[in-house]
Design a protein around this motif. Structure first.
Motif, PDB file in Angstrom:
ATOM      1  N   ASP A 191       6.859  14.559  12.986  1.00 53.57           N
ATOM      2  CA  ASP A 191       7.294  15.874  12.520  1.00 53.57           C
ATOM      3  C   ASP A 191       6.682  16.118  11.144  1.00 53.57           C
ATOM      4  O   ASP A 191       7.039  15.445  10.179  1.00 53.57           O
ATOM      5  N   GLU A 192       5.758  17.059  11.061  1.00 53.05           N
ATOM      6  CA  GLU A 192       5.060  17.332   9.804  1.00 53.05           C
ATOM      7  C   GLU A 192       6.016  17.723   8.683  1.00 53.05           C
ATOM      8  O   GLU A 192       5.746  17.452   7.521  1.00 53.05           O
ATOM      9  N   SER A 193       7.155  18.326   9.014  1.00 52.71           N
ATOM     10  CA  SER A 193       8.097  18.734   7.969  1.00 52.71           C
ATOM     11  C   SER A 193       8.845  17.550   7.370  1.00 52.71           C
ATOM     12  O   SER A 193       9.507  17.683   6.350  1.00 52.71           O
ATOM     13  N   MET A 194       8.740  16.395   8.002  1.00 54.26           N
ATOM     14  CA  MET A 194       9.413  15.190   7.510  1.00 54.26           C
ATOM     15  C   MET A 194       8.360  14.129   7.205  1.00 54.26           C
ATOM     16  O   MET A 194       8.342  13.055   7.795  1.00 54.26           O
ATOM     17  N   ALA A 195       7.478  14.442   6.274  1.00 55.59           N
ATOM     18  CA  ALA A 195       6.348  13.559   5.972  1.00 55.59           C
ATOM     19  C   ALA A 195       6.781  12.158   5.568  1.00 55.59           C
ATOM     20  O   ALA A 195       6.056  11.189   5.786  1.00 55.59           O
ATOM     21  N   ALA A 196       7.968  12.037   4.990  1.00 53.23           N
ATOM     22  CA  ALA A 196       8.434  10.714   4.560  1.00 53.23           C
ATOM     23  C   ALA A 196       8.874   9.854   5.740  1.00 53.23           C
ATOM     24  O   ALA A 196       8.953   8.637   5.625  1.00 53.23           O
ATOM     25  N   ALA A 197       9.166  10.463   6.880  1.00 50.87           N
ATOM     26  CA  ALA A 197       9.606   9.715   8.065  1.00 50.87           C
ATOM     27  C   ALA A 197       8.378   9.246   8.834  1.00 50.87           C
ATOM     28  O   ALA A 197       7.707  10.031   9.484  1.00 50.87           O
ATOM     29  N   LYS A 198       8.084   7.961   8.741  1.00 51.85           N
ATOM     30  CA  LYS A 198       6.906   7.399   9.394  1.00 51.85           C
ATOM     31  C   LYS A 198       7.343   6.329  10.385  1.00 51.85           C
ATOM     32  O   LYS A 198       8.213   5.521  10.081  1.00 51.85           O
ATOM     33  N   PRO A 199       6.733   6.311  11.574  1.00 54.41           N
ATOM     34  CA  PRO A 199       7.081   5.272  12.546  1.00 54.41           C
ATOM     35  C   PRO A 199       6.810   3.876  11.993  1.00 54.41           C
ATOM     36  O   PRO A 199       5.767   3.627  11.398  1.00 54.41           O
ATOM     37  N   THR A 200       7.764   2.988  12.183  1.00 52.22           N
ATOM     38  CA  THR A 200       7.618   1.602  11.754  1.00 52.22           C
ATOM     39  C   THR A 200       7.703   0.709  12.982  1.00 52.22           C
ATOM     40  O   THR A 200       8.628   0.829  13.780  1.00 52.22           O
ATOM     41  N   LEU A 201       6.725  -0.171  13.125  1.00 52.12           N
ATOM     42  CA  LEU A 201       6.644  -1.067  14.278  1.00 52.12           C
ATOM     43  C   LEU A 201       6.834  -2.507  13.833  1.00 52.12           C
ATOM     44  O   LEU A 201       6.329  -2.904  12.782  1.00 52.12           O
ATOM     45  N   LYS A 202       7.529  -3.279  14.651  1.00 57.36           N
ATOM     46  CA  LYS A 202       7.619  -4.722  14.440  1.00 57.36           C
ATOM     47  C   LYS A 202       6.582  -5.355  15.352  1.00 57.36           C
ATOM     48  O   LYS A 202       6.698  -5.285  16.576  1.00 57.36           O
ATOM     49  N   ILE A 203       5.554  -5.933  14.742  1.00 52.67           N
ATOM     50  CA  ILE A 203       4.457  -6.513  15.514  1.00 52.67           C
ATOM     51  C   ILE A 203       4.182  -7.930  15.025  1.00 52.67           C
ATOM     52  O   ILE A 203       4.512  -8.279  13.891  1.00 52.67           O
ATOM     53  N   PRO A 204       3.561  -8.750  15.873  1.00 50.04           N
ATOM     54  CA  PRO A 204       3.194 -10.095  15.431  1.00 50.04           C
ATOM     55  C   PRO A 204       2.166 -10.018  14.298  1.00 50.04           C
ATOM     56  O   PRO A 204       1.351  -9.095  14.247  1.00 50.04           O
ATOM     57  N   GLU A 205       2.220 -10.989  13.398  1.00 51.96           N
ATOM     58  CA  GLU A 205       1.225 -11.033  12.327  1.00 51.96           C
ATOM     59  C   GLU A 205      -0.151 -11.193  12.930  1.00 51.96           C
ATOM     60  O   GLU A 205      -0.333 -11.825  13.961  1.00 51.96           O
ATOM     61  N   GLY A 206      -1.131 -10.612  12.279  1.00 51.78           N
ATOM     62  CA  GLY A 206      -2.498 -10.726  12.749  1.00 51.78           C
ATOM     63  C   GLY A 206      -3.371  -9.669  12.122  1.00 51.78           C
ATOM     64  O   GLY A 206      -2.904  -8.809  11.377  1.00 51.78           O
ATOM     65  N   GLU A 207      -4.644  -9.735  12.443  1.00 53.65           N
ATOM     66  CA  GLU A 207      -5.601  -8.748  11.961  1.00 53.65           C
ATOM     67  C   GLU A 207      -5.968  -7.866  13.147  1.00 53.65           C
ATOM     68  O   GLU A 207      -6.564  -8.335  14.122  1.00 53.65           O
ATOM     69  N   TYR A 208      -5.598  -6.595  13.058  1.00 56.19           N
ATOM     70  CA  TYR A 208      -5.797  -5.673  14.170  1.00 56.19           C
ATOM     71  C   TYR A 208      -6.972  -4.749  13.896  1.00 56.19           C
ATOM     72  O   TYR A 208      -7.168  -4.276  12.781  1.00 56.19           O
ATOM     73  N   ALA A 209      -7.760  -4.505  14.942  1.00 54.62           N
ATOM     74  CA  ALA A 209      -8.958  -3.684  14.818  1.00 54.62           C
ATOM     75  C   ALA A 209      -8.790  -2.313  15.462  1.00 54.62           C
ATOM     76  O   ALA A 209      -9.531  -1.392  15.142  1.00 54.62           O
ATOM     77  N   GLN A 210      -7.835  -2.181  16.388  1.00 57.97           N
ATOM     78  CA  GLN A 210      -7.656  -0.914  17.104  1.00 57.97           C
ATOM     79  C   GLN A 210      -6.180  -0.606  17.290  1.00 57.97           C
ATOM     80  O   GLN A 210      -5.354  -1.515  17.382  1.00 57.97           O
ATOM     81  N   LEU A 211      -5.917   0.681  17.381  1.00 59.59           N
ATOM     82  CA  LEU A 211      -4.585   1.183  17.702  1.00 59.59           C
ATOM     83  C   LEU A 211      -4.772   2.258  18.760  1.00 59.59           C
ATOM     84  O   LEU A 211      -5.584   3.172  18.590  1.00 59.59           O
ATOM     85  N   ARG A 212      -4.055   2.126  19.877  1.00 66.66           N
ATOM     86  CA  ARG A 212      -4.107   3.140  20.934  1.00 66.66           C
ATOM     87  C   ARG A 212      -2.693   3.627  21.196  1.00 66.66           C
ATOM     88  O   ARG A 212      -1.736   2.855  21.107  1.00 66.66           O
ATOM     89  N   PHE A 213      -2.574   4.908  21.527  1.00 67.90           N
ATOM     90  CA  PHE A 213      -1.277   5.465  21.875  1.00 67.90           C
ATOM     91  C   PHE A 213      -1.486   6.734  22.681  1.00 67.90           C
ATOM     92  O   PHE A 213      -2.582   7.292  22.723  1.00 67.90           O
ATOM     93  N   THR A 214      -0.425   7.184  23.316  1.00 69.93           N
ATOM     94  CA  THR A 214      -0.432   8.429  24.072  1.00 69.93           C
ATOM     95  C   THR A 214       0.218   9.505  23.224  1.00 69.93           C
ATOM     96  O   THR A 214       1.247   9.258  22.593  1.00 69.93           O
ATOM     97  N   VAL A 215      -0.383  10.686  23.202  1.00 66.06           N
ATOM     98  CA  VAL A 215       0.279  11.832  22.579  1.00 66.06           C
ATOM     99  C   VAL A 215       1.136  12.453  23.666  1.00 66.06           C
ATOM    100  O   VAL A 215       0.635  12.870  24.708  1.00 66.06           O
TER     101      VAL A 215
END
Length: 103
Positions: free
Chosen positions: A63-87
């Motif tokens: 929601d652009e009107s709530m710029a401070a609200a950002k999705p937070t993910l719990k993921i395993p530690e590591g070095e990631y090169a790509q992120l994929r998602f569905t809109v």
């Protein structure tokens, strides 16, 4: 991990309720609200291994009107090169009973 989305129009930052923009056809428009879902999040680390975020933790409204609200993910530690998602939300999830639409 926190995801941040930067909405732009042409080369300018999108700003809600602040005037008008012009599209490629020369039509002007204004933006009062911008909201959408992202889902089915997958991260790919540098060796090509995929981490699929569990379904019950993989649905977020942006929601652009709530710029401070950002999705937070719990993921395993590591070095990631790509992120994929569905809109949007996949059709299977949107037809499930309400009790199963978690995330």
């Amino acid at each position: 991990m926190t995801l941040e989305f930067d909405h732009v129009v042409g080369s300018n930052d999108l700003r809600l309720n602040t005037g008008s923009y012009t599209n490629a056809a020369g039509e002007t428009y204004s933006v009062r609200a911008l909201r959408y879902f992202i889902s089915n999040i997958v991260l790919v680390n540098t060796n090509g291994t995929e981490y699929v975020v569990p379904q019950d933790s993989s649905y977020f409204i942006i929601d652009e009107s709530m710029a401070a609200a950002k999705p937070t993910l719990k993921i395993p530690e590591g070095e990631y090169a790509q992120l994929r998602f569905t809109v949007g939300i996949d059709s299977l999830r949107s037809t499930m009973p309400l009790s199963q639409r978690l995330g």
